[in-house]
Design an enzyme around this catalytic site. Structure first.
Site, PDB file in Angstrom:
ATOM      1  N   TYR A   1       2.286   5.835   9.694  1.00  6.52           N
ATOM      2  CA  TYR A   1       2.237   4.542   8.999  1.00  6.52           C
ATOM      3  C   TYR A   1       1.119   4.555   7.957  1.00  6.52           C
ATOM      4  CZ  TYR A   1       1.931  -0.501   8.229  1.00  6.52           C
ATOM      5  OH  TYR A   1       1.895  -1.758   7.648  1.00  6.52           O
TER       6      TYR A   1
ATOM      7  N   SER B   1      -0.985  -2.338   2.660  1.00  4.81           N
ATOM      8  CA  SER B   1      -1.620  -2.675   3.936  1.00  4.81           C
ATOM      9  C   SER B   1      -3.050  -2.169   3.862  1.00  4.81           C
ATOM     10  CB  SER B   1      -0.880  -1.967   5.079  1.00  4.81           C
ATOM     11  OG  SER B   1      -1.629  -2.016   6.277  1.00  4.81           O
TER      12      SER B   1
END
Ligand code: 8X3
Length: 249
Positions: free
Chosen positions: A147, A134
């Site tokens: 995250y 990501s």
């Protein structure tokens, strides 16, 4: 070897980027094994695709991952896509259980799949590992917390693996998407709160779609064997960085 015999395993294939990737690799001629926890979903998608099979799998369960690997006759491509975010709490107050769960799926889930499938990937003489990290694995943002930490872990795992496999017939590719509007990512992060999930994309003319990202994965996978796309960062035009997003009011 025919193109149809080449086998791609896609984790997290029950929705979003994983499902779109399974579709595109099937269209590219791969036999695709869709792996995810939700068996009904992957069975339905597999039934739509040529040469596709469904396998119910939790990537955080190492024994289950090993049993899955043992059931395969070959594996040419692993797309380690299963992952996700839980919460946007600041570091000061976040629940360690959320951090643990995110580390489990985003880092150890990838590790489990890579360790279990590496012998098969190497045995083909031309294996490919794709890790879906990501843009959260390449920079932080407030509330990104666990995250961001986990995706940095996935990025480092991938980079280290590429170094360690240099000289082996296995490519190691990292795809790092930015803002992608899927049915579930934001909804999961906000624990089912649809209003909060919708706000993530509010005013953004065209966030990426799962298909946009799947195209980059299929493109990277279908390059000639000697071409390794180390890292591909893909964002919508409206997003210049993790914290700079153009929103139309
Ligand atoms: C998703 C991108 O910006 O929500 O991996 O962290 S972001």
């Amino acid at each position: 070897m025919t193109a149809a015999a080449r086998t791609a395993v896609v984790t997290g294939a029950s929705s979003g980027i994983g499902a779109a990737t399974a579709r595109q690799l099937a269209e590219a001629g791969y036999r695709v094994i869709l792996a995810a926890r939700r068996k009904d979903r992957i069975e339905a998608l597999a039934a739509e695709l040529p040469h596709a099979e469904a396998y119910a799998l939790d990537v955080t369960d190492r024994a289950a991952v090993d049993a899955f690997a043992a059931s395969l006759d070959r594996c040419d491509v692993l797309v380690a896509n299963a992952g996700g975010a839980l919460g946007t709490d600041p570091v000061a107050t976040a629940d360690p259980a959320d951090w643990r769960a995110m580390y489990e799926v985003n880092v150890l889930g990838v590790l489990n799949m890579v360790q279990a499938l590496l012998p098969a990937l190497t045995a083909t003489g031309d294996g490919t590992v794709v890790v879906l990290s990501s843009t959260a694995g390449h920079g932080t943002y407030e509330g990104g917390g666990g995250y961001v930490a986990a995706k940095h872990g996935a990025h480092v795992l991938t980079e280290t693996l590429r170094l360690e496999l240099c000289g082996e017939p296995v490519r190691v590719i990292e795809i790092a998407p930015g803002m992608v509007k899927t049915d579930e990512f934001a909804l999961t992060r906000f624990r089912g709160d649809e209003a909060k999930a919708a706000k993530v994309y509010q005013g953004v003319a065209e966030p990426l779609t799962a298909e946009d990202v799947a195209e980059t994965i299929a493109w990277a996978v279908t390059r000639p064997a000697h071409v390794n796309i180390d890292l591909l960062v893909v964002r919508p035009r409206a997003q210049a960085s993790n914290t700079k997003v153009h929103r139309e009011s």
